[in-house]
Design an enzyme around this catalytic site. Structure first.
Site, short mmCIF file in Angstrom:
data_model
loop_
_atom_site.label_atom_id
_atom_site.label_comp_id
_atom_site.label_asym_id
_atom_site.label_seq_id
_atom_site.Cartn_x
_atom_site.Cartn_y
_atom_site.Cartn_z
N GLN A 1 2.17 -2.34 -12.90
CA GLN A 1 2.89 -1.97 -13.77
C GLN A 1 2.48 -2.48 -15.11
O GLN A 1 3.29 -2.86 -16.15
CB GLN A 1 4.10 -3.01 -13.47
CG GLN A 1 4.92 -2.28 -12.38
CD GLN A 1 6.17 -3.35 -11.91
OE1 GLN A 1 7.12 -3.24 -12.35
NE2 GLN A 1 5.22 -4.06 -10.65
N ASN A 2 0.50 -2.85 -14.64
CA ASN A 2 -0.07 -3.64 -15.79
C ASN A 2 -0.12 -3.38 -16.88
O ASN A 2 -1.09 -1.69 -16.46
CB ASN A 2 -0.90 -4.88 -15.09
CG ASN A 2 -0.18 -5.49 -14.16
OD1 ASN A 2 1.25 -5.96 -14.20
ND2 ASN A 2 -0.82 -5.79 -13.37
N VAL A 3 -0.21 -3.80 -17.99
CA VAL A 3 -1.02 -2.38 -19.02
C VAL A 3 -2.59 -3.13 -19.29
O VAL A 3 -3.44 -3.17 -20.32
CB VAL A 3 -0.33 -2.66 -20.06
CG1 VAL A 3 0.94 -2.20 -19.82
CG2 VAL A 3 0.53 -4.35 -20.95
N HIS B 1 2.77 1.77 -16.86
CA HIS B 1 3.32 1.74 -17.54
C HIS B 1 2.35 1.58 -19.23
O HIS B 1 2.50 1.25 -20.19
CB HIS B 1 4.08 -0.18 -17.93
CG HIS B 1 5.54 -0.25 -16.83
ND1 HIS B 1 6.23 -1.15 -16.79
CD2 HIS B 1 5.94 0.63 -15.97
CE1 HIS B 1 6.68 -1.05 -15.96
NE2 HIS B 1 7.43 0.22 -15.75
N ASN C 1 3.33 -12.41 -2.04
CA ASN C 1 4.26 -13.13 -4.08
C ASN C 1 4.19 -14.41 -3.25
O ASN C 1 5.11 -15.23 -2.42
CB ASN C 1 5.05 -12.49 -4.15
CG ASN C 1 5.99 -12.78 -5.56
OD1 ASN C 1 5.57 -13.86 -6.23
ND2 ASN C 1 5.66 -12.04 -6.22
N GLY D 1 2.17 -9.84 -6.25
CA GLY D 1 2.41 -9.99 -7.45
C GLY D 1 4.04 -9.01 -8.62
O GLY D 1 3.18 -9.48 -9.97
N THR D 2 4.92 -8.74 -8.39
CA THR D 2 6.20 -8.24 -9.32
C THR D 2 6.95 -8.79 -8.79
O THR D 2 7.25 -9.21 -7.43
CB THR D 2 6.29 -6.66 -8.95
OG1 THR D 2 7.05 -6.51 -9.80
CG2 THR D 2 6.23 -6.06 -7.76
N SER D 3 7.85 -8.41 -10.27
CA SER D 3 9.89 -9.98 -9.34
C SER D 3 9.83 -8.04 -9.10
O SER D 3 11.51 -8.79 -8.26
CB SER D 3 10.06 -10.21 -10.79
OG SER D 3 10.16 -9.21 -12.12
N CYS E 1 -1.27 13.01 -39.33
CA CYS E 1 0.20 13.33 -39.92
C CYS E 1 0.26 12.06 -40.19
O CYS E 1 1.75 12.06 -41.16
CB CYS E 1 1.05 13.13 -38.86
SG CYS E 1 1.60 11.31 -37.83
N1 APR Z 1 0.11 -13.63 -7.24
C1 APR Z 1 0.51 -12.99 -6.80
N2 APR Z 1 1.88 -13.21 -7.51
C2 APR Z 1 1.95 -13.79 -8.35
C3 APR Z 1 1.34 -14.54 -8.53
C4 APR Z 1 -0.33 -14.66 -8.43
N3 APR Z 1 -0.72 -15.64 -8.64
N4 APR Z 1 1.03 -15.55 -10.13
C5 APR Z 1 3.26 -15.56 -10.08
N5 APR Z 1 2.82 -14.20 -8.90
C6 APR Z 1 4.49 -13.34 -9.13
C7 APR Z 1 5.67 -14.23 -9.52
O1 APR Z 1 6.65 -14.34 -8.47
C8 APR Z 1 6.59 -12.65 -9.92
O2 APR Z 1 7.72 -12.48 -8.91
O3 APR Z 1 4.44 -11.81 -9.92
C9 APR Z 1 5.67 -11.99 -10.44
C10 APR Z 1 5.41 -11.74 -11.59
O4 APR Z 1 6.87 -11.13 -12.29
P1 APR Z 1 7.26 -9.92 -13.68
O5 APR Z 1 6.26 -11.20 -14.45
O6 APR Z 1 8.26 -10.07 -14.00
O7 APR Z 1 6.15 -9.44 -13.49
P2 APR Z 1 6.02 -7.82 -12.85
O8 APR Z 1 7.54 -7.61 -11.90
O9 APR Z 1 5.01 -6.77 -13.57
O10 APR Z 1 7.38 -7.09 -14.33
C11 APR Z 1 7.83 -5.57 -14.50
O11 APR Z 1 8.60 -6.06 -16.52
O12 APR Z 1 8.71 -6.24 -18.66
C12 APR Z 1 8.90 -5.40 -17.73
O13 APR Z 1 7.33 -4.08 -18.34
C13 APR Z 1 7.46 -4.87 -17.82
O14 APR Z 1 5.64 -4.45 -16.21
C14 APR Z 1 6.64 -5.17 -16.20
C15 APR Z 1 7.69 -4.92 -15.94
#
Ligand code: APR
Length: 247
Positions: free
Chosen positions: A103-105, A121, A215, A189-191, A152
């Site tokens: 999901q990272n850009v 994304h 996570n 590492g995603t929420s 354009c």
């Molecule tokens: N290692 C692993 N996970 C980690 C670390 C780490 N060092 N540090 C933080 N985290 C976890 C946090 O606990 C959290 O659950 O990474 C997650 C980050 O969550 P978000 O900031 O919500 O990011 P993400 O899940 O990528 O968001 C998804 O939402 O707003 C949109 O387009 C945007 O791509 C993004 C998408």
């Protein structure tokens, strides 16, 4: 020190033919890219990302949104892949069918050496025309902010997926296919709250895969995952690679 990992998981990875991994902002946190929901500091602290990362926000105030992305591009430009990115690139070399879905850009997975990456994304380093929805490689510097499309005259914008926009269809289809056909699914590492990516680990679970969350915090997936590895991706992923292939 290498964190203790379940031996069964290392064995499973070593013998797996099909593995998929989904990454989010957390994997780049150790590279100095603040996670999406922690990112607002300094001048930008008074804006919520949800108020800037939309087509409506861009149409309302294109200069503000362009400048916000310039600031984020500056952070990403200085960032380098960390051991978590490198470990996933290494996993791809060991596993016959490995699909990395992000999901990272920030483009850090490719920089770390990953080859097959589905960027759901988009990529902040690319620019496209708002009107034509086509990538633009270069444009004349007229001082206008945002710059204009050389074809354009439309406004240029980052080639990322904003809230309310469609994800790249072919990449999303490939991601769902990988989730539904893998033996092991890593969710790093995603929420796990932003759809449709948030559903991918649940598709994998439904299809019978072993789902591993990496996570330091809890997410909606934590209680359902087969393994919940609580810690930083930069420590746990290299440890997982070492346990599976370097013992
Ligand atoms: N290692 C692993 N996970 C980690 C670390 C780490 N060092 N540090 C933080 N985290 C976890 C946090 O606990 C959290 O659950 O990474 C997650 C980050 O969550 P978000 O900031 O919500 O990011 P993400 O899940 O990528 O968001 C998804 O939402 O707003 C949109 O387009 C945007 O791509 C993004 C998408």
């Amino acid at each position: 020190m290498t964190p203790a990992l379940p031996a069964a998981l290392a064995g499973l990875l070593r013998s797996a033919k099909r593995v998929a991994a989904l990454t989010g902002a957390g994997i780049s946190a150790e590279s100095g890219v603040p996670t999406f929901r922690d990112a607002q500091t300094g001048l930008w602290a008074r804006y919520r990302p949800e108020e800037l990362a939309t087509p409506e926000a861009f149409l309302r105030d294109p200069k503000l949104v362009w400048e916000w992305y310039e600031w984020r591009r500056g952070i990403v430009g200085k960032a380098r892949p960390n051991p978590g990115h490198v470990a996933l690139a290494e996993m791809e070399r060991h596993i016959p069918h490995f699909t990395l879905i992000t999901q990272n850009v920030d483009g850090l997975h490719r920089e770390a050496g990953s080859r097959r990456v589905l960027e759901l994304h988009g990529n902040i380093r690319r620019t496209k025309c708002f009107d034509e929805n086509l990538v633009v490689e270069s444009w004349p510097d007229t001082g206008e902010v945002p710059p204009r499309c050389p074809r354009c005259g439309g406004l240029l914008r980052p080639d990322v997926v904003w809230f309310g926009e469609m994800l790249p269809e072919a990449d999303l289809t490939a991601a769902v296919e990988a989730a539904e056909n893998c033996e092991v699914f890593l969710c790093v590492g995603t929420s796990a709250v932003v759809e449709p990516a948030a559903s991918l680990p649940f598709y994998a679970l439904r299809a019978g895969a072993t789902v591993v969350e990496v996570n330091p915090g809890k997410t909606p997936l934590t209680g359902r995952a087969s393994y919940s590895l609580r810690g930083a991706a930069g420590e746990l992923l290299p440890a997982l690679v070492a346990a599976a292939w370097k013992h």
